[in-house]
Design a protein around this motif. Structure first.
Motif, mmCIF file in Angstrom:
data_model
loop_
_atom_site.group_PDB
_atom_site.id
_atom_site.type_symbol
_atom_site.label_atom_id
_atom_site.label_comp_id
_atom_site.label_asym_id
_atom_site.label_seq_id
_atom_site.Cartn_x
_atom_site.Cartn_y
_atom_site.Cartn_z
ATOM 1 N N GLU A 37 0.842 -1.203 0.000
ATOM 2 C CA GLU A 37 0.000 0.000 0.000
ATOM 3 C C GLU A 37 0.871 1.246 0.000
ATOM 4 O O GLU A 37 1.844 1.332 0.746
ATOM 5 N N ALA A 38 0.504 2.205 -0.814
ATOM 6 C CA ALA A 38 1.181 3.503 -0.834
ATOM 7 C C ALA A 38 0.382 4.439 0.061
ATOM 8 O O ALA A 38 -0.613 5.029 -0.362
ATOM 9 N N ILE A 39 0.811 4.565 1.322
ATOM 10 C CA ILE A 39 0.094 5.425 2.264
ATOM 11 C C ILE A 39 0.708 6.817 2.356
ATOM 12 O O ILE A 39 0.117 7.706 2.965
ATOM 13 N N TRP A 40 1.877 6.996 1.733
ATOM 14 C CA TRP A 40 2.580 8.260 1.896
ATOM 15 C C TRP A 40 1.805 9.480 1.387
ATOM 16 O O TRP A 40 1.914 10.549 2.006
ATOM 17 N N PRO A 41 1.015 9.391 0.293
ATOM 18 C CA PRO A 41 0.329 10.621 -0.140
ATOM 19 C C PRO A 41 -0.629 11.169 0.927
ATOM 20 O O PRO A 41 -0.644 12.374 1.201
ATOM 21 N N GLY A 42 -1.402 10.297 1.524
ATOM 22 C CA GLY A 42 -2.328 10.736 2.558
ATOM 23 C C GLY A 42 -1.612 11.199 3.810
ATOM 24 O O GLY A 42 -2.024 12.180 4.448
ATOM 25 N N ALA A 43 -0.556 10.497 4.170
ATOM 26 C CA ALA A 43 0.209 10.878 5.359
ATOM 27 C C ALA A 43 0.899 12.232 5.154
ATOM 28 O O ALA A 43 0.870 13.090 6.042
ATOM 29 N N LEU A 44 1.490 12.430 3.984
ATOM 30 C CA LEU A 44 2.152 13.708 3.697
ATOM 31 C C LEU A 44 1.127 14.834 3.644
ATOM 32 O O LEU A 44 1.354 15.925 4.190
ATOM 33 N N ALA A 45 -0.018 14.585 3.029
ATOM 34 C CA ALA A 45 -1.069 15.606 2.968
ATOM 35 C C ALA A 45 -1.588 15.940 4.366
ATOM 36 O O ALA A 45 -1.836 17.111 4.686
ATOM 37 N N SER A 46 -1.746 14.935 5.209
ATOM 38 C CA SER A 46 -2.211 15.181 6.573
ATOM 39 C C SER A 46 -1.200 16.005 7.358
ATOM 40 O O SER A 46 -1.561 16.940 8.078
ATOM 41 N N HIS A 47 0.078 15.670 7.210
ATOM 42 C CA HIS A 47 1.129 16.428 7.897
ATOM 43 C C HIS A 47 1.149 17.880 7.406
ATOM 44 O O HIS A 47 1.201 18.814 8.211
ATOM 45 N N ALA A 48 1.075 18.074 6.105
ATOM 46 C CA ALA A 48 1.059 19.433 5.554
ATOM 47 C C ALA A 48 -0.194 20.189 5.998
ATOM 48 O O ALA A 48 -0.140 21.401 6.240
ATOM 49 N N ALA A 49 -1.311 19.488 6.145
ATOM 50 C CA ALA A 49 -2.551 20.122 6.592
ATOM 51 C C ALA A 49 -2.448 20.588 8.043
ATOM 52 O O ALA A 49 -2.997 21.646 8.403
ATOM 53 N N ILE A 50 -1.756 19.834 8.871
ATOM 54 C CA ILE A 50 -1.532 20.265 10.256
ATOM 55 C C ILE A 50 -0.760 21.584 10.263
ATOM 56 O O ILE A 50 -1.101 22.527 10.985
ATOM 57 N N HIS A 51 0.270 21.652 9.437
ATOM 58 C CA HIS A 51 1.052 22.894 9.329
ATOM 59 C C HIS A 51 0.212 24.032 8.764
ATOM 60 O O HIS A 51 0.293 25.170 9.242
ATOM 61 N N ALA A 52 -0.585 23.739 7.763
ATOM 62 C CA ALA A 52 -1.450 24.763 7.181
ATOM 63 C C ALA A 52 -2.440 25.279 8.224
ATOM 64 O O ALA A 52 -2.709 26.484 8.288
ATOM 65 N N GLY A 53 -2.951 24.394 9.045
ATOM 66 C CA GLY A 53 -3.855 24.802 10.113
ATOM 67 C C GLY A 53 -3.185 25.738 11.101
ATOM 68 O O GLY A 53 -3.794 26.718 11.554
ATOM 69 N N ALA A 54 -1.932 25.459 11.422
ATOM 70 C CA ALA A 54 -1.196 26.339 12.335
ATOM 71 C C ALA A 54 -1.014 27.724 11.721
ATOM 72 O O ALA A 54 -1.126 28.746 12.412
#
Length: 111
Positions: A37-54
Motif C-alpha cells: 500500500e502507498a500510504i505516503w500521499p495521505g500521510a504527507l497531505a495530513s502532515h502538511a494540513a496540520i502545518h497549514a492549520g497552524a
C-alpha cells in the motif's frame, strides 16, 4: 510580529509532538510501512494540513494556509527523497514563515 511568532510555535508543535515517529515514516515515499500500500500521499497531505492549520490560526488567512500546505509538502517530499538535509529542511520551513509574515506586512489581512 505576533503572527510570525505564533507561526514558529505552530511549526515546532506540528513538526515534533504532532508528527511523531509513525507519521514521520508514513509520509516518506521511500519507506513502506504497510506492504503493498502507498500510504505516503495521505500521510504527507495530513502532515502538511496540520502545518497549514497552524498558519491559518496564526494569520487568519486561508490563502497563506494554502501556500503553507503546498510549500510544506514540497519541502518534506524533497527531504524524504534525500535531496535536503534535516537542517536545510527546517531552514526552508522558517523561511516560508518569514515569507508569509512578509506577505501579511505588505498586503494586510489576506482572506
Amino acid at each position: 510580529m505576533d503572527s510570525l511568532l505564533w507561526m514558529l510555535v505552530g511549526h515546532a508543535l506540528a513538526d515534533y509532538p504532532l508528527q511523531g515517529d509513525w507519521l514521520s515514516k508514513a509520509k516518506n515515499h521511500t519507506l513502506s510501512l504497510i506492504p503493498g500500500e502507498a500510504i505516503w500521499p495521505g500521510a504527507l497531505a495530513s502532515h502538511a494540513a496540520i502545518h497549514a492549520g497552524a498558519v491559518k490560526l496564526s494569520t487568519g488567512s486561508w490563502v497563506l494556509a494554502g501556500c503553507e500546505f503546498i510549500a510544506h509538502a514540497i519541502i518534506d517530499r524533497t527531504k524524504c527523497s534525500g535531496r535536503l538535509s534535516y537542517n536545510v529542511d527546517q531552514g526552508l520551513h522558517v523561511i516560508c514563515k518569514l515569507a508569509w509574515f512578509g506577505a501579511l506586512s505588505l498586503f494586510g489581512p489576506l482572506p
